[in-house]
Design a protein around this motif. Structure first.
Motif, PDB file in Angstrom:
ATOM      1  N   PRO A  32       0.830  -1.198   0.000  1.00 21.42           N
ATOM      2  CA  PRO A  32       0.000   0.000   0.000  1.00 21.42           C
ATOM      3  C   PRO A  32       0.869   1.253   0.000  1.00 21.42           C
ATOM      4  O   PRO A  32       1.971   1.247   0.553  1.00 21.42           O
ATOM      5  CB  PRO A  32      -0.787  -0.117   1.300  1.00 21.42           C
ATOM      6  CG  PRO A  32       0.094  -0.920   2.193  1.00 21.42           C
ATOM      7  CD  PRO A  32       0.801  -1.892   1.277  1.00 21.42           C
ATOM      8  N   ILE A  34       1.939   4.490   1.422  1.00 18.29           N
ATOM      9  CA  ILE A  34       1.849   5.207   2.691  1.00 18.29           C
ATOM     10  C   ILE A  34       2.246   6.647   2.403  1.00 18.29           C
ATOM     11  O   ILE A  34       3.331   6.908   1.888  1.00 18.29           O
ATOM     12  CB  ILE A  34       2.781   4.591   3.747  1.00 18.29           C
ATOM     13  CG1 ILE A  34       2.430   3.118   3.967  1.00 18.29           C
ATOM     14  CG2 ILE A  34       2.695   5.370   5.055  1.00 18.29           C
ATOM     15  CD1 ILE A  34       3.434   2.371   4.797  1.00 18.29           C
ATOM     16  N   TYR A  69      -1.060   4.566  14.552  1.00 20.50           N
ATOM     17  CA  TYR A  69      -2.076   4.785  13.529  1.00 20.50           C
ATOM     18  C   TYR A  69      -2.262   3.492  12.747  1.00 20.50           C
ATOM     19  O   TYR A  69      -1.289   2.815  12.422  1.00 20.50           O
ATOM     20  CB  TYR A  69      -1.645   5.924  12.593  1.00 20.50           C
ATOM     21  CG  TYR A  69      -1.591   7.254  13.318  1.00 20.50           C
ATOM     22  CD1 TYR A  69      -2.678   8.106  13.314  1.00 20.50           C
ATOM     23  CD2 TYR A  69      -0.458   7.643  14.027  1.00 20.50           C
ATOM     24  CE1 TYR A  69      -2.652   9.315  13.989  1.00 20.50           C
ATOM     25  CE2 TYR A  69      -0.415   8.845  14.706  1.00 20.50           C
ATOM     26  CZ  TYR A  69      -1.518   9.677  14.686  1.00 20.50           C
ATOM     27  OH  TYR A  69      -1.490  10.867  15.367  1.00 20.50           O
ATOM     28  N   ASP A  71      -4.579   1.350   9.466  1.00 20.71           N
ATOM     29  CA  ASP A  71      -5.421   1.503   8.284  1.00 20.71           C
ATOM     30  C   ASP A  71      -6.791   0.905   8.568  1.00 20.71           C
ATOM     31  O   ASP A  71      -7.012   0.284   9.610  1.00 20.71           O
ATOM     32  CB  ASP A  71      -4.766   0.874   7.050  1.00 20.71           C
ATOM     33  CG  ASP A  71      -4.606  -0.631   7.154  1.00 20.71           C
ATOM     34  OD1 ASP A  71      -4.755  -1.192   8.252  1.00 20.71           O
ATOM     35  OD2 ASP A  71      -4.319  -1.249   6.116  1.00 20.71           O
ATOM     36  N   ALA A  72      -7.727   1.084   7.638  1.00 21.48           N
ATOM     37  CA  ALA A  72      -9.108   0.617   7.831  1.00 21.48           C
ATOM     38  C   ALA A  72      -9.180  -0.895   8.034  1.00 21.48           C
ATOM     39  O   ALA A  72     -10.009  -1.380   8.798  1.00 21.48           O
ATOM     40  CB  ALA A  72      -9.962   1.037   6.646  1.00 21.48           C
ATOM     41  N   GLU A  77       0.148  -0.882  10.706  1.00 18.44           N
ATOM     42  CA  GLU A  77       0.193  -0.083  11.924  1.00 18.44           C
ATOM     43  C   GLU A  77       1.498   0.691  11.950  1.00 18.44           C
ATOM     44  O   GLU A  77       2.567   0.125  11.731  1.00 18.44           O
ATOM     45  CB  GLU A  77       0.083  -0.990  13.154  1.00 18.44           C
ATOM     46  CG  GLU A  77       0.033  -0.250  14.458  1.00 18.44           C
ATOM     47  CD  GLU A  77      -0.190  -1.179  15.647  1.00 18.44           C
ATOM     48  OE1 GLU A  77       0.250  -0.818  16.750  1.00 18.44           O
ATOM     49  OE2 GLU A  77      -0.792  -2.256  15.467  1.00 18.44           O
ATOM     50  N   THR A  89      -1.993   8.631   5.430  1.00 17.94           N
ATOM     51  CA  THR A  89      -2.953   7.880   4.624  1.00 17.94           C
ATOM     52  C   THR A  89      -2.306   6.587   4.142  1.00 17.94           C
ATOM     53  O   THR A  89      -1.090   6.499   3.996  1.00 17.94           O
ATOM     54  CB  THR A  89      -3.441   8.689   3.404  1.00 17.94           C
ATOM     55  OG1 THR A  89      -2.318   9.039   2.597  1.00 17.94           O
ATOM     56  CG2 THR A  89      -4.192   9.944   3.819  1.00 17.94           C
ATOM     57  N   CYS A  90      -3.152   5.593   3.893  1.00 18.45           N
ATOM     58  CA  CYS A  90      -2.714   4.311   3.369  1.00 18.45           C
ATOM     59  C   CYS A  90      -3.594   3.992   2.172  1.00 18.45           C
ATOM     60  O   CYS A  90      -4.803   3.818   2.320  1.00 18.45           O
ATOM     61  CB  CYS A  90      -2.834   3.235   4.443  1.00 18.45           C
ATOM     62  SG  CYS A  90      -2.399   1.591   3.852  1.00 18.45           S
ATOM     63  N   MET A  95      -5.625   7.214   7.780  1.00 16.52           N
ATOM     64  CA  MET A  95      -5.368   6.245   8.851  1.00 16.52           C
ATOM     65  C   MET A  95      -5.960   6.813  10.137  1.00 16.52           C
ATOM     66  O   MET A  95      -6.032   8.032  10.309  1.00 16.52           O
ATOM     67  CB  MET A  95      -3.874   5.992   8.989  1.00 16.52           C
ATOM     68  CG  MET A  95      -3.278   5.343   7.758  1.00 16.52           C
ATOM     69  SD  MET A  95      -1.532   4.931   7.920  1.00 16.52           S
ATOM     70  CE  MET A  95      -1.627   3.484   8.976  1.00 16.52           C
TER      71      MET A  95
END
Length: 107
Positions: A32, A34, A69, A71-72, A77, A89-90, A95
């Motif tokens: 992903p 970041i 923090y 992600d969904a 982490e 954001t991821c 996040m």
């Protein structure tokens, strides 16, 4: 060309603010993107120890030192090691701050 997959222990730095993070948990598959403040994060070693950009008056930190923090999906982490004004954001999704698990009642 896609960025390499983050690995546990990687240190990442923002290119737009002073935010720095350590990857605590990384997804087993996929890479992903970041990002912080809308720009992809880079390995902290390539960022050097440059001073954080000056914050304009009243700028509050969006990432807080010592906070985790996620992600969904809960597969990534990050632990913030230096606060900054950019939002983490991821894959384009913000996040969220990881909250502590409640302890069982001991009545």
């Amino acid at each position: 060309m896609n960025a390499p997959a983050p690995r546990t222990g990687d240190q990442l730095a923002s290119t737009v603010c002073g935010t720095r993070v350590i990857v605590v948990r990384a997804p087993a598959e996929g890479a992903p993107e970041i990002a912080c403040g809308g720009s992809p994060m880079v390995p902290a070693s390539s960022q050097g120890d440059a001073a954080a950009p000056a914050q304009s008056g009243g700028g509050e930190a969006a990432t807080l030192i010592g906070k985790r923090y996620v992600d969904a999906a809960g597969t990534l982490e990050l632990l913030c090691t230096r606060s900054g004004t950019g939002e983490l954001t991821c894959g384009g999704a913000p996040m969220t701050l990881k909250t502590a698990k409640p302890l069982p009642a001991s009545d």
